[in-house]
Motif scaffolding. Structure first.
Motif, short mmCIF file in Angstrom:
data_model
loop_
_atom_site.label_atom_id
_atom_site.label_comp_id
_atom_site.label_asym_id
_atom_site.label_seq_id
_atom_site.Cartn_x
_atom_site.Cartn_y
_atom_site.Cartn_z
N GLU A 114 0.81 -1.22 0.00
CA GLU A 114 0.00 0.00 0.00
C GLU A 114 0.84 1.27 0.00
N ARG A 115 2.07 1.19 0.47
CA ARG A 115 2.90 2.40 0.47
C ARG A 115 3.56 2.65 -0.88
N GLN A 116 3.46 1.69 -1.79
CA GLN A 116 4.01 1.91 -3.14
C GLN A 116 2.87 2.44 -4.01
N ASP A 117 2.48 3.67 -3.68
CA ASP A 117 1.27 4.27 -4.25
C ASP A 117 1.58 5.36 -5.26
N LYS A 118 2.86 5.57 -5.57
CA LYS A 118 3.27 6.60 -6.54
C LYS A 118 4.43 6.08 -7.33
N ARG A 119 4.64 6.73 -8.51
CA ARG A 119 5.85 6.45 -9.27
C ARG A 119 6.88 7.46 -8.77
N TYR A 206 0.75 17.73 14.96
CA TYR A 206 1.43 16.81 14.04
C TYR A 206 2.87 17.27 13.81
N LEU A 207 3.67 16.36 13.32
CA LEU A 207 5.05 16.68 12.96
C LEU A 207 5.20 16.59 11.45
N GLU A 208 6.24 17.24 10.96
CA GLU A 208 6.58 17.10 9.54
C GLU A 208 7.79 16.19 9.45
N LYS A 209 7.67 15.15 8.62
CA LYS A 209 8.70 14.11 8.58
C LYS A 209 9.36 14.08 7.20
N THR A 210 10.66 13.84 7.20
CA THR A 210 11.36 13.58 5.94
C THR A 210 11.98 12.21 6.08
N ARG A 211 11.73 11.35 5.08
CA ARG A 211 12.36 10.02 5.12
C ARG A 211 13.64 10.07 4.31
N VAL A 212 14.76 9.84 5.00
CA VAL A 212 16.06 9.87 4.33
C VAL A 212 16.25 8.53 3.59
N ASP A 213 15.98 7.42 4.27
CA ASP A 213 15.96 6.10 3.64
C ASP A 213 15.04 5.21 4.48
N ALA A 214 14.94 3.92 4.13
CA ALA A 214 13.97 3.06 4.81
C ALA A 214 14.17 3.04 6.33
N HIS A 215 15.41 3.28 6.77
CA HIS A 215 15.69 3.17 8.21
C HIS A 215 15.94 4.51 8.89
N THR A 216 15.97 5.60 8.12
CA THR A 216 16.32 6.90 8.71
C THR A 216 15.25 7.93 8.40
N ILE A 217 14.71 8.53 9.47
CA ILE A 217 13.74 9.60 9.24
C ILE A 217 14.14 10.81 10.10
N GLN A 218 13.70 11.99 9.65
CA GLN A 218 13.97 13.22 10.41
C GLN A 218 12.66 13.99 10.56
N ILE A 238 3.14 0.70 11.70
CA ILE A 238 4.50 0.78 12.24
C ILE A 238 5.28 -0.34 11.56
N SER A 239 6.38 0.03 10.91
CA SER A 239 7.21 -0.99 10.25
C SER A 239 8.52 -1.14 11.03
N THR A 240 9.52 -0.33 10.72
CA THR A 240 10.79 -0.43 11.47
C THR A 240 10.66 0.20 12.86
N GLY A 241 9.65 1.04 13.04
CA GLY A 241 9.49 1.76 14.31
C GLY A 241 10.22 3.09 14.32
N GLY A 242 10.99 3.37 13.25
CA GLY A 242 11.79 4.61 13.20
C GLY A 242 10.95 5.86 13.37
N THR A 243 9.82 5.93 12.68
CA THR A 243 8.96 7.12 12.75
C THR A 243 8.50 7.36 14.19
N THR A 269 8.93 -4.80 11.68
CA THR A 269 10.03 -5.47 10.96
C THR A 269 11.36 -5.27 11.69
N GLY A 270 12.24 -6.24 11.52
CA GLY A 270 13.63 -6.12 11.97
C GLY A 270 13.84 -5.58 13.37
N GLY A 271 13.28 -6.22 14.37
CA GLY A 271 13.56 -5.81 15.76
C GLY A 271 12.82 -4.55 16.19
#
Ligand code: R5P
Length: 317
Positions: A114-119, A206-218, A238-243, A269-271
């Motif tokens: 479901e998260r692969q909702d854009k090109r 709410y917060l504004e989030k930027t995803r740097v990669d699958a495991h890193t968010i700011q 919740i996937s990696t829990g990073g967010t 996922t992954g711990g």
């Protein structure tokens, strides 16, 4: 009317059936030694499957779930169309079954991809749309729980009821945590999280989030009035829990007393669960995916969608 399930969705189907006043029928499913899937409608279920509308509860996650959902829909379609051609068992070959027409509802607690909702870049496929279109060939309506971005299925030529577990999540948080403040960890979760805040009757931001990669968010720094307060962060998944962990850090830094996480889909996922245990005081999810924190039933939300769709079928008759 039967509520059907294969190997995924069995728990929800079992809870859903009595809510709708229907019977739950578990369809056969197993795996060949090479990993390929096998499904079968038990002979004693055939009449029930051909009686009225049927509801199949099945997740399209992980990838084997997509395959099993398609195989189950194929088997149900054949039985409803009366297609018993090529049956090897002679005793069954004589059965003459009429086509009973449309009436297959696919209820998807967790819609994988479901998260692969854009090109996001040239050459990609919109995976969520592709899978939705593929499944739409084999059913007459969908009920989908807390889909990340419902717009992705707007061109699907089959009715879709989008349902949400936010009211059940709000009730659980209200009873067990009594939050003073609800936080959406990104803009995408604002409508869901603010709905929870509205039901509970507490503050929201709410917060504004930027995803740097699958495991890193700011998160963009923001002043939140959470000092001394009990806060629940509400997201769709919740996937990696990073967010959640980063949002919790921001809340703790601003004096939040207790921080809880709640979502519909607990992928963990992954711990993720042990990571979360170091950042939040508790985790609440529905049972859309089997997980050790599944403490909210998704069946009620799905039942609302099924009732709406059945109403649509009735209007057409
Ligand atoms: C994305 O926008 C979703 O709503 C979730 O915030 C995200 O998928 C959570 O992923 P993770 O737990 O890996 O940060």
């Amino acid at each position: 009317m039967p509520v059907l399930s294969g190997s995924s969705g069995g728990g929800i189907a079992e809870s859903l059936a009595p809510i709708l006043g229907m019977e739950h029928i578990r369809l056969e499913s197993r795996r060949f030694p090479d990993g390929e899937g096998y499904v079968r409608i038990p002979l004693d279920a055939i009449d029930a499957l051909r009686s009225e509308v049927v509801i199949l509860v099945s997740n399209t996650y992980p990838d084997t779930g997509i395959m099993q959902t398609i195989l189950l829909l194929g088997a149900i379609n054949d039985i409803r169309r009366g297609d018993v051609s090529n049956v090897k068992d002679n005793s069954e070959r004589e059965r003459n079954l009429e086509d009973v027409g449309p009436g297959i509802i696919l209820a998807i607690p967790y819609f994988g991809y479901e998260r692969q909702d854009k090109r996001f870049s040239m050459g990609e496929v919109i995976s969520a749309e592709l899978i939705g279109n593929m499944l739409a060939n084999y059913c007459d309506g969908f009920v989908i729980l807390d889909l990340h971005a419902p717009e992705v299925l707007q061109k699907i030529g089959t009715p879709v009821e989008f349902v949400s577990s936010m009211s059940e999540i709000a009730e659980t948080l209200s009873n067990q945590v009594q939050p003073d403040f609800i936080l959406s960890p990104d803009k995408g979760a604002i409508s869901r999280a603010s709905e929870v805040a509205r039901i509970i009757g507490c503050e929201f931001s709410y917060l504004e989030k930027t995803r740097v990669d699958a495991h890193t968010i700011q998160h963009t720094p923001k002043d939140l009035d959470v000092s001394g307060k009990v806060v629940a962060i509400v997201d769709d998944m919740i996937s990696t829990g990073g967010t959640i962990c980063r949002a919790s850090d921001a809340l703790r830094n601003q004096g939040a007393l207790e921080v809880y996480a709640a979502c519909t889909h607990g992928l963990f996922t992954g711990g993720a669960l042990s990571r979360l245990s170091r950042h939040v005081d508790g985790v609440y999810t529905t049972d859309s995916l089997p997980n050790p924190r599944a403490n909210v039933s998704a069946a009620l939300a799905i039942s609302r969608g099924v009732s709406e769709l059945i109403g649509l079928f009735d209007e057409k008759e």
